[in-house]
Design an enzyme around this catalytic site. Structure first.
Site, mmCIF file in Angstrom:
data_model
loop_
_atom_site.group_PDB
_atom_site.id
_atom_site.type_symbol
_atom_site.label_atom_id
_atom_site.label_comp_id
_atom_site.label_asym_id
_atom_site.label_seq_id
_atom_site.Cartn_x
_atom_site.Cartn_y
_atom_site.Cartn_z
ATOM 1 N N HIS A 87 2.482 3.964 -0.857
ATOM 2 C CA HIS A 87 2.879 2.559 -0.941
ATOM 3 C C HIS A 87 4.243 2.347 -0.287
ATOM 4 O O HIS A 87 4.456 1.347 0.409
ATOM 5 C CB HIS A 87 2.901 2.102 -2.404
ATOM 6 C CG HIS A 87 3.171 0.655 -2.580
ATOM 7 N ND1 HIS A 87 2.331 -0.320 -2.096
ATOM 8 C CD2 HIS A 87 4.186 0.001 -3.184
ATOM 9 C CE1 HIS A 87 2.815 -1.504 -2.397
ATOM 10 N NE2 HIS A 87 3.946 -1.345 -3.053
ATOM 11 N N ASN A 106 -3.062 -4.812 -0.793
ATOM 12 C CA ASN A 106 -2.348 -4.978 0.476
ATOM 13 C C ASN A 106 -3.099 -4.228 1.565
ATOM 14 O O ASN A 106 -3.640 -3.148 1.316
ATOM 15 C CB ASN A 106 -0.936 -4.385 0.377
ATOM 16 C CG ASN A 106 -0.159 -4.899 -0.812
ATOM 17 O OD1 ASN A 106 0.115 -6.078 -0.912
ATOM 18 N ND2 ASN A 106 0.182 -4.000 -1.726
ATOM 19 N N TYR A 118 -1.348 -3.384 -5.618
ATOM 20 C CA TYR A 118 -1.758 -2.638 -4.425
ATOM 21 C C TYR A 118 -2.844 -3.337 -3.610
ATOM 22 O O TYR A 118 -3.536 -2.703 -2.819
ATOM 23 C CB TYR A 118 -2.155 -1.202 -4.768
ATOM 24 C CG TYR A 118 -1.068 -0.464 -5.496
ATOM 25 C CD1 TYR A 118 0.106 -0.112 -4.838
ATOM 26 C CD2 TYR A 118 -1.184 -0.163 -6.846
ATOM 27 C CE1 TYR A 118 1.129 0.539 -5.508
ATOM 28 C CE2 TYR A 118 -0.171 0.489 -7.517
ATOM 29 C CZ TYR A 118 0.987 0.832 -6.847
ATOM 30 O OH TYR A 118 2.003 1.474 -7.512
ATOM 31 N N ASP A 162 -0.356 -8.825 -1.498
ATOM 32 C CA ASP A 162 -0.353 -9.491 -2.797
ATOM 33 C C ASP A 162 0.976 -10.215 -3.012
ATOM 34 O O ASP A 162 1.904 -10.101 -2.198
ATOM 35 C CB ASP A 162 -0.672 -8.510 -3.918
ATOM 36 C CG ASP A 162 0.326 -7.364 -4.065
ATOM 37 O OD1 ASP A 162 1.536 -7.562 -3.777
ATOM 38 O OD2 ASP A 162 -0.084 -6.271 -4.485
ATOM 39 N N HIS A 201 -3.209 -5.917 21.496
ATOM 40 C CA HIS A 201 -3.789 -4.647 21.070
ATOM 41 C C HIS A 201 -2.741 -3.774 20.390
ATOM 42 O O HIS A 201 -1.692 -3.504 20.955
ATOM 43 C CB HIS A 201 -4.392 -3.927 22.273
ATOM 44 C CG HIS A 201 -5.140 -2.704 21.908
ATOM 45 N ND1 HIS A 201 -5.137 -1.591 22.705
ATOM 46 C CD2 HIS A 201 -5.934 -2.407 20.850
ATOM 47 C CE1 HIS A 201 -5.886 -0.653 22.138
ATOM 48 N NE2 HIS A 201 -6.385 -1.139 21.022
#
Length: 134
Positions: free
Chosen positions: A101, A125, A123, A28, A20
């Site tokens: 990012h 991801n 992007y 990418d 957990h």
């Protein structure tokens, strides 16, 4: 032989070992992977395997409590964003958070593993935060 779609040994092992709150990233082809973080490199060539295929396969075995995306994804609007939105609406990804990012790259330092796809859309991801099934 496993009955579920996820056949990659390393990826299946990591998903099975998540607790957990643990983070698994699907990224990418261009996302850097920090030293010391396990890399499961699935990339073969540009676009193979694609981000969405890897994500959908991982979700067949992983319980996700929440996910994190880069704010830049909203600006670039890669094709994977529509799938992520649909999965969020269906409850498969739990709550959504956004980071820059750069902050997402910093988050990757604490990931249990990073799964590198052949995706070449910027992007594409996601950081998946493991939930529990009970």
């Amino acid at each position: 032989m496993k009955k579920t779609p996820l056949l990659n040994i390393a990826l299946s092992r990591v998903v099975a070992s998540l607790g957990h709150g643990d983070v698994l990233m699907i990224v990418d082809a261009g996302m850097p992977v920090p030293a010391g973080v396990e890399l499961i490199d699935l990339a073969l060539t540009h676009g193979v395997p694609d981000f969405v295929s890897v994500l959908n396969t991982v979700l067949t075995e992983m319980q996700v409590e929440s996910h994190v995306l880069a704010e830049e994804m909203l600006v670039k609007q890669p094709p994977a964003l529509a799938t992520l939105d649909s999965l969020k609406s269906n409850g498969a990804l739990g709550e959504r958070r956004f980071l820059s990012h750069q902050a997402l790259k910093e988050l990757s330092r604490s990931a249990r593993a990073v799964v590198r796809t052949g995706e070449c859309q910027p992007y594409s991801n996601v950081a998946l935060v493991a939930g529990v099934v009970f």
